[in-house]
Structures are given as structure tokens and as C-alpha cells.
Design a protein around this motif. Sequence first.
Motif, short mmCIF file in Angstrom:
data_model
loop_
_atom_site.label_atom_id
_atom_site.label_comp_id
_atom_site.label_asym_id
_atom_site.label_seq_id
_atom_site.Cartn_x
_atom_site.Cartn_y
_atom_site.Cartn_z
N ILE A 446 0.86 -1.19 0.00
CA ILE A 446 0.00 0.00 0.00
C ILE A 446 0.90 1.23 0.00
O ILE A 446 1.56 1.51 1.00
N ILE A 447 0.94 1.94 -1.14
CA ILE A 447 1.69 3.19 -1.21
C ILE A 447 0.74 4.33 -0.88
O ILE A 447 -0.31 4.45 -1.51
N PRO A 448 1.05 5.15 0.10
CA PRO A 448 0.16 6.25 0.45
C PRO A 448 -0.20 7.10 -0.77
O PRO A 448 0.66 7.40 -1.61
N GLU A 449 -1.46 7.43 -0.88
CA GLU A 449 -1.96 8.14 -2.06
C GLU A 449 -1.22 9.47 -2.27
O GLU A 449 -0.86 9.82 -3.38
N LYS A 450 -1.02 10.17 -1.18
CA LYS A 450 -0.33 11.47 -1.28
C LYS A 450 1.09 11.30 -1.82
O LYS A 450 1.55 12.06 -2.67
N ILE A 451 1.78 10.28 -1.34
CA ILE A 451 3.16 10.01 -1.76
C ILE A 451 3.20 9.62 -3.24
O ILE A 451 4.03 10.09 -4.01
N ASP A 452 2.28 8.73 -3.64
CA ASP A 452 2.27 8.26 -5.03
C ASP A 452 1.96 9.39 -6.00
O ASP A 452 2.58 9.51 -7.06
N ALA A 453 1.01 10.25 -5.65
CA ALA A 453 0.66 11.38 -6.51
C ALA A 453 1.83 12.34 -6.64
O ALA A 453 2.14 12.84 -7.74
N LYS A 454 2.48 12.59 -5.51
CA LYS A 454 3.62 13.51 -5.53
C LYS A 454 4.78 12.93 -6.32
O LYS A 454 5.50 13.64 -7.04
N ARG A 455 4.96 11.60 -6.20
CA ARG A 455 6.04 10.93 -6.95
C ARG A 455 5.88 11.13 -8.44
O ARG A 455 6.83 11.45 -9.16
#
Length: 656
Positions: A446-455
Motif C-alpha cells: 500500500i503506497i500512500p496516495e499522497k506520496i504516489d501522486a507527488k512521486r
Amino acid sequence: MNNATILLINQSFGGSHMNSIAATQSRVGLLHKFQTHREIIFSIIGGLFLLFAFIADRNEATFVTLVLYLLSYGIAGYSKAKEGLLDLVQNRSLNVEILMIIAALGAASIGYFHEGAILIFIFSLSGALETYSLQKSERDLSKLIQLAPEEAHRYNEDGSLMTIPVDELRIGDRILIKNGERVPADGIVRNGTSAIDESAITGESLPVDKAAGDEVFNGTMNGNGSIIVEVKKDNQDSLFQKMIRLVQEAKSSRPPSQQLIEKIEGPYVMTVLIVVALMLTIPPFIFGTDFEQTFYRAMVLLVVASPCAVVASIMPALLSGISASAKRGVLVKGGIHLEQFAKAKAVAFDKTGTITKGKPVVTDFIVTEGHQEEDILDHLVTVEKQSSHPLAQAIVNYGETRSISGQQTITHTQDVTGHGVKAVINQHEWYIGNLGLMKKMGETDIIPEKIDAKRKVLQNEGKTVMYVGYNGDIVGLIAVKDQIRPEAKALIAELNKKGVKTIMITGDNEQTAQTISKEAGLSEWVSECLPEQKVSEVEKLTKKYDVVAMVGDGVNDAPAIAKAHIGIAMGSGTDVAIETADLVLTNNQLKNIASTFKLSRKLNRIIKQNLIFSVAVILILIVTNFMQQLTLPLGVIGHEGSTILVILNGLRLLKN
């Protein structure tokens, strides 16, 4: 005899000895100056005798006039006559000096001493100006050589110091560099601190602080402290010695245009001599013309048909251009490269160290909710301090800007090649690396949504993104990017404005290459290139744009630099890049590429002006002579005047 008397005698003899040494050094200095400026001195003295002869002739002092003319001939014409005769004897080739000798002697043989002396004087003056341009170029280029010290203070095995020539230094030797001394070798500081003036290499006016582990370069100036340096390169392999070799290559090279002129000089002179011989035989013996008048016209033809101005059209301008380039920190290995640079329709760039600074910095640091930035950054810095990788160093430097030095205790570290690093701190597992590392460690369920979007956003901006994992969870990410050099952006904009295509050839991925290219303002880019692929890309550009320049600094750039028509290396680049390149930016200033491009264009304009003007003058003078409208004095002034003008036109580049 008391002590005071002995001291007085010693001082008297010592003072006399010192005065004698000073007088000898002064005489040697004057002799050197005379040798350097001999041509112009002889030319001026010959001109003075010519003036005195003219005055004596006006006062009808026939014998004195003749003696003065002969002195003018001998003194003003000595250097050029010697040069022409030696070339004739040693190389068995005819030259313009031979034409001038024959013309001057021919004029004297029919009583035109005054005209012959004027010819010799102006010819010697133009030759002195050409020599001046060569000497000026050599002086400007050789200023670099003077920066390299000749001696070094080396530590012996017993710890004692010995002063030795720099050529005797070997890799691994330890040397002492005192306050105010020049660094005698490329090496690494092992003890002490100082501030080094590296302006001769980098162009930076501010001294650079040096401590243990920092690199120093031959020829730079040590500042306010003594340091002990371990030698890392033999003297002949140091940057400054490479520059000295470039100086020698630049001085001895000849562009194709000059080689062509030198090649046809002999046949042309022979043709002129044959025409003169026909003039002296056919008109008097077949058509019954006056021999003296015919002889006069033949002597005029010898003068005006001589290609002095044509021969002087290129090299003075070229040497001035090389000298002007050296002044601004661009060493040109040969005139052909400076002449050809203006024809470049495309310039290809390597990315790292050329367009970018080659030192990535942290641009973004984001953590998930419930975690403290300072705490996570402290653990990151602790882990990355163990590595010398540029990305790790960027994180450590970022920590320093936030006063975080990484004080945690590591019990275990594991490098995961191509992915990142794993570390155990206080019995907790930390991971720093790419998505591949997270998958490998089972932390991406589970990759945090905020982290994935920012990535995704950061990667689209061309940044390198690293995840931070902690005990099975992704707790943040850190983004790093190599910064574009401001001067690279300015250079690219100027080249684009001039209609020159700018292309980046890099081994980075497509997204990074696209982002960097757009930010820098490049026309095109080619990504994911291995060194051998860079060569093939340069070949493609050559087919598309005819003449291509390549700018780089690394070992992987050297093949492409060699393949390009004009290879350009950064002075701080690798040895192989510098050896391969045609132009070297000794102070790493990219703006000098644009100024050298301008200089090359101006050089080509001046050469064209000189050639068109000199050929036109010769044709006009020849036609006027056959029309019986040209006197020998006017022929001398027209011909030699054009030679002086083309030389002065070429010397204008010294002011560039």
C-alpha cells in the motif's frame, strides 16, 4: 686589520660583485629585447638611412647618397633576404622574398635606388608586423606556462624536506606548499587548511577553502596557510602540462587555406619570373622596343605581381584570433578549428557537468502524516553519510542546510545494487531507494496516495525520486535533481538566436532528458545513450547539419568529441576528453563558446576581406602597369601598402 675594516672591504667587494651581476643581467635583458624586436629595429634604421639618402640626394651629395641607399638596402632588407635565401637553398622553393630581392636589385641596376630602397623598407616593415602578430600570439598563449612552478618541497622518508624539480615528483610523494606558493602538482590535501586561488583554471575570482581530502591543481595559488599534499599525477599528466602541449600545437598548426597558399606560392613565383623573362626578351628583340623602358616595366611587374599581401592575408589574422581566444580562457589546438567553428550548424552537449552542474541537490522532501521531518531526515543523513554516491552526498548536504548531521548509531547496512540501501538503526529497519527496492523489501503493498501522486509529479519534472521505508511502511520520499548551469542556459539561448541547433545527448532516461532540455531551451535531445551510441548520434547529426561541434567533459564523451568536426572539452574534465578535444575551456566558462563562435565568424570575414582586397590590388596594379600608367614608386606603395593593410586588418582581432 680590525673587524670594521674587514667588513668594509667585504661590503665593497660584495657590492661591486652584486653591481657586476646586475649589469650583466641588464645586458642580457637588453640583448633579449633586441633579438625579439630585431626585425622592426632593422626596418626602422633602414627607413632612417632612406630618409637621410633622400635629403642627401636633394643636396646633390652623390657619393653620400649612394652609401646611404646601400646601407638602407642592407639593413632593412637583411632579415627578409636571409629568410628568402635560406628557404631557397634549404627547401629549394621560390618565395616572395626572392621576387622582392630581384625587384630591388633590378631597380638599383637602372638607377632607381630610391624606389628600390622604398620597396625594401616597406617590405621589411610588413614582415616585421607579421612577426609581431606571431610573437604577440606566443606571448599570450605562453602566459599559462609561466603559472606552472618549477620546484617543489618534497618530504623524504625521514621526514626532512628537500626542494626538487617538479619533474622528479612521483605519484604518492608528499609535498609541502607554503603560504603564497603555487601548487606544483595535482594532488589531494592530506594535512592543513588553506584558501586556494583557482581562477587560472575555473575562472572563479574568490579563493576556494581546502582541507584534508580536497583536490588541488598544478598552477593554482596557495593562500593563507601551509598544506601537505599527496601527489596524484605525474607532472607531464597534470592539467597545466597538457595546456602547455596545446600551446605548442596551436603555434605550429596551419589551416587548409594557408597550406593552399603556401603550396601555390612557389609555382606562382616561377610563373611571374617566366613572364618577366619573356618581357625582357620578346619586346626588345622582336618588336624593337626600348630595352631600358622594358626592363623598368619588368621590374614594376616583379613588384606588383608578388603575392605578399595574399600570403599575409591569413596567418596574422589566425594567430591574432588564437591569441584573443587564449586571453579569455579558450585554448585552440590549431587554426583550422578556429576557422571551421563558424561553419558549425549544430552544437551537441553532454548533460552532466556541461549543461548541468554535475552536483545533484535535494529539491523536495515529503513525509507521511504522523512522522516528523527532522527525525526521518536525521536517520536518512546517518545512513547516507556511509556512501560517496552523488545522490547520498546530496542528502547529506541537504541535512547540513537544516543543521542535521545524522547522529544515530548504525548496526548494519546493506547496499542493494541499482536500487538503494538498507540499514538497521536502533533495531529498526530503514530503506532508502527506488520503487524496485521497496518491492524487494516487501514494502509496496500500500503506497500512500499522497506520496504516489507527488512521486508522479516530481518524476514528470525530471527529478530522481527515492522512497523512504521504515519497518515495513513507506514514510516519505525525497527528490533530487541536477541543477542547470545558468551560463549554459544563456549560451543555448544565444546559439539558438544565431540559428545554430542545440542538441543534448545524454544517458539519462527520456523523461529526465525531456525536462532538462525544455528547461535549458535546447532544440533537440537524445536520451539513454551509451558512449558508443553518442558517436552514432554525432554521425547522424553530421549528416543532417554538415558541420557539428560536441561539448563534453567525461571519459564517455571523448569518442563523440573526437567524431565531431569541432570537439570542445571543459578544462575541469577528464584527461581523455581534454586530449581529444580541439578547443579546451580552461576556466570552464561556457559563455566563451559563444564568444569564440563570434570570433570565428569575424576571423572568416577578415580573411575573406584580406584575400579579396589583396587579389584585387594585384590585378589592378598589373593591368595599370601593362597600360604604361604605373611608376615603380606607386607600384611599391600600392603593393606593399596593401600588405601592411591586410596585416593590420588581421591584428584587429587582438582587441576582440
